[in-house]
Design a protein around this motif. Structure first.
Motif, PDB file in Angstrom:
ATOM      1  N   GLY A 198       0.828  -1.195   0.000  1.00 17.13           N
ATOM      2  CA  GLY A 198       0.000   0.000   0.000  1.00 17.13           C
ATOM      3  C   GLY A 198       0.866   1.250   0.000  1.00 17.13           C
ATOM      4  N   LYS A 241      -5.765  -2.621  -5.478  1.00 15.61           N
ATOM      5  CA  LYS A 241      -6.678  -1.569  -5.038  1.00 15.61           C
ATOM      6  C   LYS A 241      -6.748  -0.476  -6.095  1.00 15.61           C
ATOM      7  N   GLN A 242      -7.900   0.138  -6.200  1.00 15.19           N
ATOM      8  CA  GLN A 242      -8.064   1.231  -7.146  1.00 15.19           C
ATOM      9  C   GLN A 242      -7.480   2.512  -6.547  1.00 15.19           C
TER      10      GLN A 242
END
Length: 668
Positions: free
Chosen positions: A555, A584-585
């Motif tokens: 992330g 993840k977008q």
């Protein structure tokens, strides 16, 4: 008279077959089983007893046949045969005898193995009370000068598997035999071979010729070998000898696709061709040598050798040297996906990861020594030309070292990886440098899609961490990463989720947003890479910012503060926050309040003016010159940089629980 004979012979043959079919075969089977036990010390059994099959070729058939293994064997049976067919000689039936003309094995599963002291399960000795060779003679069935059973000159094999295991630590060799015919007039005479042989997920070979003798194979020294045939749409030949003096075997192969060799050498050989390979395997005074005399795949050429030996301490040692004069990467494709992997690919697709989770294969550290040296004269097909490349891999008792260096286009690159297995988790040190190397080339070599493929970059990476997988080592890594790039394009797809105001400020086309330079420094601590100072110069504005990239969760979150080059777009230059991660977008939002928090009191220095001044230095990257001064130009930047939450940071500092890997022997 001739007519009488012509009529009498078929009648007698039929009568003989019927006579054999009406006999009690259980007594014959019992005598055969007892004789096998007396001669070999092994038990022969059949799930379905012998029966006679009438037809144009009378035969005796048994199903579920097994031959017991050595007492130390890894499984109870040396051989398991789904169906055993003994074809009878009709003329022997005239004399009231049961003589076997040929034998057919269907669905055979044969295991040949050795134990830790080197004994083979083919070494069969009679029991002390047997009627075979006396135990004191220390002779086995394969050493007898007179066969214990009537010799069967023809053996046919269908849908069978031969497994050869050389002991613990070595993967077994599994040979699949869809069909084959073996012929020999005597155990010590030449063995004629005509059949199809292969390995799992491999293209089979159709081989014909001679392959030593039956006695030779049982002793592990077949003798002279001369086989040739078709292989993968091409040809293959094996010629030489394996005898008491050693091994000397020439293997030549040619075909349309070199990837057919992959399953046989247990390596992911890329697809490409046509190819020609000349290889020689021979016994040396101190080991076994495999020499690739010539290997041509399309326009690529290579040669090399591998030496296998055992040193004075009993440690297996492998030394590999390869010289690749020319490698055309454009002609080589990824190795074909085998059926098992294709089935697995139907499982739910996981999001792609930037950091692989591949474990370090360190179980052989201390148990074997490996040295690999590869020299590449020229590599083409990657975009920029690569020359004078070298790859060195050394694994000894105490550490694993990998080094690579090459000239790429107008630049150069090198990487140095050292893994020390000492301790519970081991220690990994990674150092990498790149000078004026295209990001596209780096992405291709590493197998990563970094997005920025058009820029030319300078890279300096220094990391150290503990763990037995790539991911765990990076989770606890500490060090620094300095990156500086020249002109290139930012892919439009990566900016699609940015605020519309920022996209209008940067401009660009469908090809992407052009940039003049990019520079930044990551300070890595406990698996978190903190981007302290980032500078991006584009034709319509200058951006500064920073954030973090989490090596465990992949992330990331950054803030970017733009400054327009002209007053017309000044209203679009609003700071923003952007975050995302693997699978993840990307999400982003403007944060106007950051404008006042980033600057100090007094006159606000212009980023555009500073970049313009830095760009006047000859041969300098303006962003790299300005990056160390970002915190002075925007003193509030560091305080506003996003950081991972405390619970995530704590988990990153502790590698995941794992079973400690094998430790190297500390004794000398």
């Amino acid at each position: 008279m001739a007519v009488i004979t012509a009529v009498a012979v078929p009648i007698v043959a039929v009568v003989g077959v019927v006579w054999a079919a009406t006999r009690d075969l259980s007594r014959y089977q019992a005598r055969l089983t007892e004789q096998v036990r007396k001669v070999t010390g092994r038990e022969l059994a059949a799930r379905v007893p012998l029966t006679v099959r009438l037809g144009s070729e009378p035969a005796m058939v048994a199903e579920g046949v097994t031959l017991s293994n050595a007492a130390w064997g890894s499984r109870p049976d040396l051989a398991r045969v789904r169906r055993l067919t003994l074809f009878l000689d009709p003329f022997s039936l005239f004399l009231g005898e049961v003589k076997i003309g040929r034998i057919l094995l269907e669905g055979a599963d044969i295991l040949v193995e050795r134990n830790e002291v080197g004994d083979a399960n083919l070494e069969m000795l009679p029991p002390p009370d047997g009627s075979g060779p006396h135990p004191g003679d220390n002779r086995s069935l394969r050493l007898r000068t007179v066969a214990a059973f009537p010799w069967i000159s023809t053996v046919e094999i269908r849908d069978s598997v031969l497994t050869v295991s050389e002991g613990a630590g070595r993967p077994p060799a599994v040979v699949e035999i869809p069909n084959a015919t073996l012929k020999s007039q005597a155990p010590n005479q030449t063995l004629q071979v005509d059949g199809r042989f292969g390995v799992a997920q491999g293209v089979p070979m159709d081989l014909t010729g001679t392959a030593g003798s039956f006695n030779g194979w049982m002793a592990g020294l077949p003798g002279n070998i001369d086989l040739q045939g078709g292989f993968g749409g091409g040809r293959i030949s094996l010629k030489g000898s394996i005898n008491a003096k050693g091994t000397s075997l020439q293997i030549n192969s040619e075909g349309t696709d070199v990837s057919v060799l992959g399953p046989y050498i247990r390596l992911p050989v890329p697809s490409g061709g046509p190819y020609v390979m000349n290889t020689k395997a021979s016994t040396q005074r101190n080991g076994f040598k495999v020499e690739v005399q010539t290997l041509k795949v399309g326009n690529s050429e290579a040669a090399g050798e591998a030496l296998f030996r055992v040193d004075r301490k009993g440690t297996p040692t492998i030394v590999v040297n390869a010289d690749i004069a020319r490698l055309d990467a454009a002609e080589l494709k990824a190795a074909p996906v085998v059926a098992a992997l294709a089935a697995a690919s139907q499982a739910p697709v996981q999001p792609p990861r930037l950091i692989p989770t591949m474990p370090f294969v360190a179980s052989w550290l201390g148990r074997s020594a490996l040295s690999v040296t590869v020299r590449l004269g020229e590599v083409v097909g990657l975009g920029a030309k690569m020359q004078n490349a070298s790859v060195t891999l050394v694994s000894g008792e105490t550490r694993f070292t990998f080094r690579a260096a090459a000239t790429i286009g107008n630049g150069s690159a090198g990487v140095d990886l050292v893994y020390d297995p000492a301790g519970r988790l081991g220690q990994t040190t990674l150092t990498a440098t790149a000078n004026r190397v295209s990001l596209g080339e780096i992405s291709t070599l590493l197998g990563l899609d970094l997005g920025l493929r058009d820029g030319v970059a300078d890279l300096d990476l220094r990391l150290r961490g503990g763990g037995r997988t790539t991911r765990d080592a990076l989770n606890s890594a500490s060090g620094s990463i300095d990156v500086a790039m020249g002109k290139g394009f930012w892919p439009h797809s990566q900016l699609a989720n940015w605020p519309p105001e920022t996209q209008r400020l940067l401009g660009g086309t469908d090809a992407g947003v052009p940039f003049n330079c990019i520079a930044g420094r990551f300070e890595v601590s406990s698996g978190v890479a903190n981007l302290r100072r980032l500078v991006v110069d584009t034709p319509r504005g200058v951006l500064v910012g920073g954030g973090y990239f989490h090596l465990r969760t992949e992330g990331w979150e950054f803030i970017v503060a733009p400054e327009a080059r002209d007053n017309q777009n000044a209203s679009l230059a609003t700071p923003m926050r952007i975050k995302g991660g693997a699978g993840k977008q990307t999400a982003s939002a403007l944060d106007p309040n950051l404008s006042k928090l980033l600057v100090g009191g007094g006159t606000i220095p212009s980023l555009v003016a500073q970049v313009t001044q830095a760009g006047r230095q000859a041969g300098a990257n303006a962003c790299a010159v300005l990056a160390p001064r970002v915190e002075a130009l925007r003193p509030g930047l560091r305080a506003q940089l996003p950081v991972p939450t405390s619970d995530v940071r704590q988990r990153a500092s502790r590698p995941a629980a794992q079973t400690p890997g094998p430790q190297r022997n500390q004794q000398r």
